[in-house]
Design a protein around this motif. Structure first.
Motif, PDB file in Angstrom:
ATOM      1  N   GLY A  65      54.420  29.527  38.184  1.00  0.00           N
ATOM      2  CA  GLY A  65      55.163  28.718  37.354  1.00  0.00           C
ATOM      3  C   GLY A  65      56.117  27.948  38.214  1.00  0.00           C
ATOM      4  O   GLY A  65      56.108  27.777  39.443  1.00  0.00           O
ATOM      5  N   ALA A  66      57.221  27.232  37.402  1.00  0.00           N
ATOM      6  CA  ALA A  66      58.367  26.467  38.077  1.00  0.00           C
ATOM      7  C   ALA A  66      59.643  26.835  37.591  1.00  0.00           C
ATOM      8  O   ALA A  66      59.704  27.208  36.365  1.00  0.00           O
ATOM      9  N   ALA A  67      60.776  26.721  38.386  1.00  0.00           N
ATOM     10  CA  ALA A  67      62.227  26.715  37.849  1.00  0.00           C
ATOM     11  C   ALA A  67      62.870  25.651  38.390  1.00  0.00           C
ATOM     12  O   ALA A  67      62.388  24.899  39.236  1.00  0.00           O
ATOM     13  N   TYR A  68      63.906  25.453  37.612  1.00  0.00           N
ATOM     14  CA  TYR A  68      64.784  24.379  37.942  1.00  0.00           C
ATOM     15  C   TYR A  68      66.126  24.838  37.746  1.00  0.00           C
ATOM     16  O   TYR A  68      66.605  25.361  36.957  1.00  0.00           O
ATOM     17  N   VAL A  69      66.940  24.200  38.739  1.00  0.00           N
ATOM     18  CA  VAL A  69      68.438  24.707  38.856  1.00  0.00           C
ATOM     19  C   VAL A  69      69.135  23.222  38.788  1.00  0.00           C
ATOM     20  O   VAL A  69      68.670  22.250  39.536  1.00  0.00           O
ATOM     21  N   ASP A  70      70.061  23.256  37.921  1.00  0.00           N
ATOM     22  CA  ASP A  70      70.656  21.701  37.778  1.00  0.00           C
ATOM     23  C   ASP A  70      71.941  21.301  38.724  1.00  0.00           C
ATOM     24  O   ASP A  70      72.534  20.618  38.371  1.00  0.00           O
ATOM     25  N   ASP A  71      72.300  22.316  39.374  1.00  0.00           N
ATOM     26  CA  ASP A  71      73.526  21.868  40.366  1.00  0.00           C
ATOM     27  C   ASP A  71      73.478  22.776  41.644  1.00  0.00           C
ATOM     28  O   ASP A  71      72.883  23.784  41.619  1.00  0.00           O
ATOM     29  N   ASP A  72      74.224  22.279  42.494  1.00  0.00           N
ATOM     30  CA  ASP A  72      74.365  23.216  44.129  1.00  0.00           C
ATOM     31  C   ASP A  72      75.535  24.083  43.764  1.00  0.00           C
ATOM     32  O   ASP A  72      76.603  23.785  43.272  1.00  0.00           O
ATOM     33  N   SER A  73      75.251  25.500  44.142  1.00  0.00           N
ATOM     34  CA  SER A  73      76.339  26.247  43.988  1.00  0.00           C
ATOM     35  C   SER A  73      76.089  27.543  44.993  1.00  0.00           C
ATOM     36  O   SER A  73      74.840  27.907  44.966  1.00  0.00           O
ATOM     37  N   ALA A  74      76.889  27.609  46.113  1.00  0.00           N
ATOM     38  CA  ALA A  74      76.447  28.656  47.056  1.00  0.00           C
ATOM     39  C   ALA A  74      76.763  30.146  46.391  1.00  0.00           C
ATOM     40  O   ALA A  74      76.046  31.016  46.746  1.00  0.00           O
ATOM     41  N   LYS A  75      77.824  30.101  45.668  1.00  0.00           N
ATOM     42  CA  LYS A  75      78.215  31.342  44.761  1.00  0.00           C
ATOM     43  C   LYS A  75      76.843  31.873  44.067  1.00  0.00           C
ATOM     44  O   LYS A  75      76.538  32.810  43.842  1.00  0.00           O
ATOM     45  N   VAL A 702      76.226  26.264  36.047  1.00  0.00           N
ATOM     46  CA  VAL A 702      74.827  26.010  36.332  1.00  0.00           C
ATOM     47  C   VAL A 702      73.989  26.605  35.261  1.00  0.00           C
ATOM     48  O   VAL A 702      74.060  27.571  34.677  1.00  0.00           O
ATOM     49  N   ASN A 703      72.752  25.668  35.030  1.00  0.00           N
ATOM     50  CA  ASN A 703      71.785  26.145  34.396  1.00  0.00           C
ATOM     51  C   ASN A 703      70.359  26.409  34.977  1.00  0.00           C
ATOM     52  O   ASN A 703      70.356  25.637  35.964  1.00  0.00           O
ATOM     53  N   TYR A 704      69.801  27.543  34.875  1.00  0.00           N
ATOM     54  CA  TYR A 704      68.706  27.680  35.504  1.00  0.00           C
ATOM     55  C   TYR A 704      67.651  28.216  34.257  1.00  0.00           C
ATOM     56  O   TYR A 704      67.901  28.877  33.354  1.00  0.00           O
ATOM     57  N   VAL A 705      66.554  27.407  34.399  1.00  0.00           N
ATOM     58  CA  VAL A 705      65.195  27.574  33.541  1.00  0.00           C
ATOM     59  C   VAL A 705      64.063  27.758  34.414  1.00  0.00           C
ATOM     60  O   VAL A 705      63.885  27.095  35.325  1.00  0.00           O
ATOM     61  N   SER A 706      63.163  28.606  33.514  1.00  0.00           N
ATOM     62  CA  SER A 706      61.683  28.793  34.314  1.00  0.00           C
ATOM     63  C   SER A 706      60.843  28.872  33.086  1.00  0.00           C
ATOM     64  O   SER A 706      60.895  29.412  32.218  1.00  0.00           O
ATOM     65  N   ALA A 707      59.662  28.614  33.845  1.00  0.00           N
ATOM     66  CA  ALA A 707      58.210  28.849  32.915  1.00  0.00           C
ATOM     67  C   ALA A 707      57.091  29.239  33.676  1.00  0.00           C
ATOM     68  O   ALA A 707      57.102  28.497  34.664  1.00  0.00           O
ATOM     69  N   SER A 708      56.386  30.306  33.248  1.00  0.00           N
ATOM     70  CA  SER A 708      55.395  30.672  34.215  1.00  0.00           C
ATOM     71  C   SER A 708      54.265  31.322  33.101  1.00  0.00           C
ATOM     72  O   SER A 708      54.548  31.617  32.137  1.00  0.00           O
ATOM     73  N   VAL A 709      53.159  31.457  33.716  1.00  0.00           N
ATOM     74  CA  VAL A 709      52.241  32.119  33.135  1.00  0.00           C
ATOM     75  C   VAL A 709      51.671  33.273  33.840  1.00  0.00           C
ATOM     76  O   VAL A 709      51.468  33.252  35.144  1.00  0.00           O
ATOM     77  N   ARG A 710      51.327  34.429  33.361  1.00  0.00           N
ATOM     78  CA  ARG A 710      50.935  35.577  33.937  1.00  0.00           C
ATOM     79  C   ARG A 710      49.325  35.962  33.558  1.00  0.00           C
ATOM     80  O   ARG A 710      49.162  35.960  32.251  1.00  0.00           O
ATOM     81  N   TYR A 711      48.444  36.154  34.638  1.00  0.00           N
ATOM     82  CA  TYR A 711      47.142  36.622  34.213  1.00  0.00           C
ATOM     83  C   TYR A 711      46.742  37.816  34.727  1.00  0.00           C
ATOM     84  O   TYR A 711      47.189  38.091  36.022  1.00  0.00           O
ATOM     85  N   TYR A 712      46.349  38.285  33.885  1.00  0.00           N
ATOM     86  CA  TYR A 712      45.866  39.936  34.277  1.00  0.00           C
ATOM     87  C   TYR A 712      44.366  40.149  34.661  1.00  0.00           C
ATOM     88  O   TYR A 712      43.372  39.459  34.015  1.00  0.00           O
ATOM     89  N   PHE A 713      44.074  40.810  35.655  1.00  0.00           N
ATOM     90  CA  PHE A 713      42.785  40.989  36.012  1.00  0.00           C
ATOM     91  C   PHE A 713      42.462  42.578  35.755  1.00  0.00           C
ATOM     92  O   PHE A 713      43.156  43.368  35.756  1.00  0.00           O
TER      93      PHE A 713
END
Length: 722
Positions: A65-75, A702-713
């Motif tokens: 999947g993918a994730a997004y961070v909307d600002d820079d922050s070392a902490k 900071v906002n962090y959002v992520s979306a992903s798919v998980r596939y099981y074998f």
């Protein structure tokens, strides 16, 4: 997609018990058939073994999947790698397989798209051998609001740009603003390793573990030239190799073990050299140089043995260890100022050597059913065998020769500890206990203010559990550290004779602790509470630390509203107060220093799974810190408060789109605000005699959002042994 991991071990005794059970069952089955020949034989074609030592099959899952961070922050990105605004790849995988022969293979690939990634592969044959290969990376982000005029950051030689104009103060550095460039401070740590175990039969086990840590990047440091100093980026470029090996024999009522452990530290940045940005105070003082952490090694051998099942339910263990550390990195010259004449160094390197010896004996016993005893005796010695040499041309910050000669100090110690405790069940619902500890410390080598000291600690405990729904534990005690007479001459000239170092001064400490656990009848609610109180008194200190007070408490509530929904709440607070006295007249105290640190946190959330396909986790955390410092007396006053405030809200959800495909969504919103008077408003040229990096206190949203798919074998619901 983390799963718990444990070693794939089958106890040989359990295997033999299983075989014996099957054999007995076969005999009984045959006897039953002979006595009831007319009975119909059962159909066993559909029978399954629910107690077999391992299952067979395979399981695997991948996540993308993918994730997004909307600002820079070392902490915000510290230790996670999410320190810059932008898109990140979410990629993980895991799997497990077990064969009919008993061989098991596991793999786990976590956060491959981040700088904080991890890879682990493990396997083995149960009860025969195991192995594990692993790699993980952790980024340590320190500052992203810093700037410097130096080039060569990350190297051992920092240079100023062409056209630089030295200043008697930072305000006179006319090229500073034009020369500043933004820099980030931090370093990455990569760990590689391998571990394994091998059984020689049922009793002898060999374990081996190797890991290598590599670090690269920068951290901050200060260098001085007389009364002026400069904050710089110190290079980090090193590696540490660690190896441990043990051989253990397990007998019926005893064991014996021998082992080796070693550490080798290697650095490519053993010194730092920099251009002096200030006007040189003396001719030739255009550069400065300092030594950094040198290469070193440590090797240790250890042995231990234990006996259990002795009369009175007694167990005895004994362990011994001996090690040696060495350091022989070449000396830097007395100075890099070519205008100063110096003698030759007395040796090419320190040839440092430290020997370590440890021994301890532990005994536990239960002579009667209601009484439990425990005792231990330990000895610990560090002997500094480094040669002491006379250095005749010491130079102060590459400026001025120091007139008196210096001899390198060597410090060692011998420590002895005796510990004992007893617990007695007065009733089934009430138990009492007590214990004590005695320690002695003798400082060896170069004379220090206190050569020897003793410490005595004693405590009592009461545990009361009248029902299965209520449990209370109360503990309290006192500790006293009694040093030898303070040797003022060992402190050196220039120190107030009334001064006492806090770690060598007389100390009396009293403390108490309470723990309570409550379950509300048949309700699915549990409540836990804890409190601690500690009072430190340096009764005999006139100058130095005089008192300390530590108070903290915590509450935890868990409520299972149903099989699908649970709620949790927790809160905690700690207050630390410290007091010291000083003298600006080199005599009796005429000012006091008082500090108060307060920390509090609250968190709560719920977990719910309304349907078999949907899962939702919600969590909120709030934390606050406040540090106050005040000088009372001559030229006294309050320092500005140092504060920090964190608010974090997180939502994680997963939905099963199909039997083998899940959708995972995550949102994290976090704010952090801090105030630090040592950093607030301090730009590179703010202080006239300090050229700083200009770091700002941490402050982000900071906002962090992520979306992903998980596939099981394979068999998604396969329950393989952990």
């Amino acid at each position: 997609m983390r799963r718990s991991r444990s070693k794939n071990v089958v106890n040989p005794m359990e295997t033999r018990s299983l075989l014996l059970t099957l054999a007995v069952a076969s005999v009984l089955s045959a006897a039953g058939a002979a006595s009831a020949e007319q009975a119909a034989a059962p159909d066993t074609s559909e029978w399954t073994c629910t107690k077999c030592p391992f299952d067979r099959g395979h399981y695997a899952a991948t996540e993308l999947g993918a994730a997004y961070v909307d600002d820079d922050s070392a902490k915000f990105g510290d230790y996670t790698g999410l320190d810059e605004e932008g898109v990140y790849v979410v990629a993980s995988a895991e799997g497990r397989a077990a064969t009919e022969s008993g061989y098991v293979l596991n793999y786990e690939l976590t956060d491959l798209g981040l700088d904080s990634r991890e890879v682990r592969v493990s396997g083995g044959k149960q009860g025969r051998y195991e192995y594990e290969l692993f790699y993980d990376a952790i980024p340590h982000s320190i500052w992203d609001t810093t700037a410097t005029p130096f080039s060569g950051n990350g190297s051992s030689h920092l240079t100023l740009p062409a056209g630089w104009v030295d200043g008697g103060s930072t305000s006179g550095m006319t090229a500073l603003d034009a020369s500043l460039r933004d820099v980030d401070v931090g370093f990455d740590r990569d760990r590689y390793g391998a571990a394994g175990s091998y059984w020689f039969g049922n009793n002898l086990l060999f374990d081996l573990d190797y890991r290598r840590d590599e670090r690269s990047g920068t951290r901050t440091t200060f260098g001085s030239s007389g009364s002026a100093s400069v904050q710089m980026l110190q290079p980090v470029d090193d590696a540490t190799d660690r190896l441990s090996a043990t051989l253990r024999y397990q007998g019926k009522n005893w064991f014996a073990q021998a082992g080796y452990s070693g550490s080798i530290y290697d650095t490519k940045a053993a010194y730092l050299r920099w251009d002096n940005p200030f006007v040189p105070m003396v001719p030739g003082a255009n550069e400065g140089q300092m030594a950094l952490a040198p290469d070193n090694t440590y090797h240790e051998i250890a042995a231990s043995a234990g006996w259990f099942g002795l009369p009175g339910g007694t167990t005895v263990t004994l362990s011994l260890a001996s090690g040696k550390g060495e350091q022989d990195t070449g000396f830097l010259p007395y100075t890099v100022n070519a205008q100063l004449a110096t003698d030759a160094l007395p040796a090419s390197n320190l040839s440092g050597e430290v020997s370590v010896t440890r021994a301890d004996l532990t005994l536990t016993s239960q002579p009667i059913n209601r009484l439990r005893l425990r005792g231990a005796v330990a000895y610990d010695e560090r002997d500094n065998d480094t040669h002491q040499l006379v250095y005749t041309s010491v130079v102060h910050t590459d400026l001025f020769p120091v007139l008196d000669d210096r001899t390198n100090p060597v410090y060692g110690f011998e420590r002895f500890r005796v510990y004992g405790s007893a617990d007695f069940d007065v009733y089934d619902t009430l138990s009492i206990g007590g214990g004590g500890e005695y320690r002695s410390l003798d400082r060896t080598g170069t004379a220090q203010e206190v050569k020897s000291e003793t410490m005595i600690d004693g405590w009592g405990r009461v545990q009361y559990r009248p029902t299965g729904y209520l449990g209370v534990v109360l503990k309290g005690g006192a500790q006293e550290r009694d040093p030898d007479k303070y040797d003022e001459s060992a402190a050196g000239s220039g120190q107030n004779p009334l001064m006492r170092k806090y770690n060598m001064a007389y100390l009396y400490r009293s403390y108490g602790e309470a723990l309570v656990n409550v379950a509300f009848g048949d309700l699915p609610v549990t409540l836990g509470a804890s409190a601690f109180y500690g009072d430190d008194s340096y009764n005999l200190s006139t100058i130095g630390a005089t008192a300390g007070l530590d108070r903290r408490y915590g509450l935890d509530l868990n409520w299972a509203l149903s099989d699908q929904v649970s709620v949790y709440l927790s809160t905690g607070e700690e207050k630390i107060e410290a007091k010291s006295q000083g003298s600006q007249s080199y005599g009796q105290p005429d000012w006091r220093w008082v500090s108060n640190d307060e920390f509090s946190s609250w968190s709560g959330g719920f977990r719910m799974q309304p349907t078999a396909k949907l899962r939702l986790d919600v969590d909120y955390t709030y934390a606050k810190g406040n540090s106050r410092m005040e000088l009372v007396g001559a030229a006294g006053g309050k320092f500005p408060n140092n504060t920090s405030e964190l608010s974090s809200f997180r939502v994680d959800g997963a939905y099963a789109l199909t039997e083998r495909l899940d959708l995972a969504l995550s949102w994290r919103y976090e704010t952090f605000d801090s105030a630090d008077w040592a950093l607030q408003g301090i730009e590179p040229a703010t202080l006239p005699t300090v050229l700083s990096l200009g770091a700002d206190p941490y402050d982000y949203d900071v906002n962090y959002v992520s979306a992903s798919v998980r596939y099981y074998f394979g068999a998604r619901s396969l329950k393989l042994p952990e």
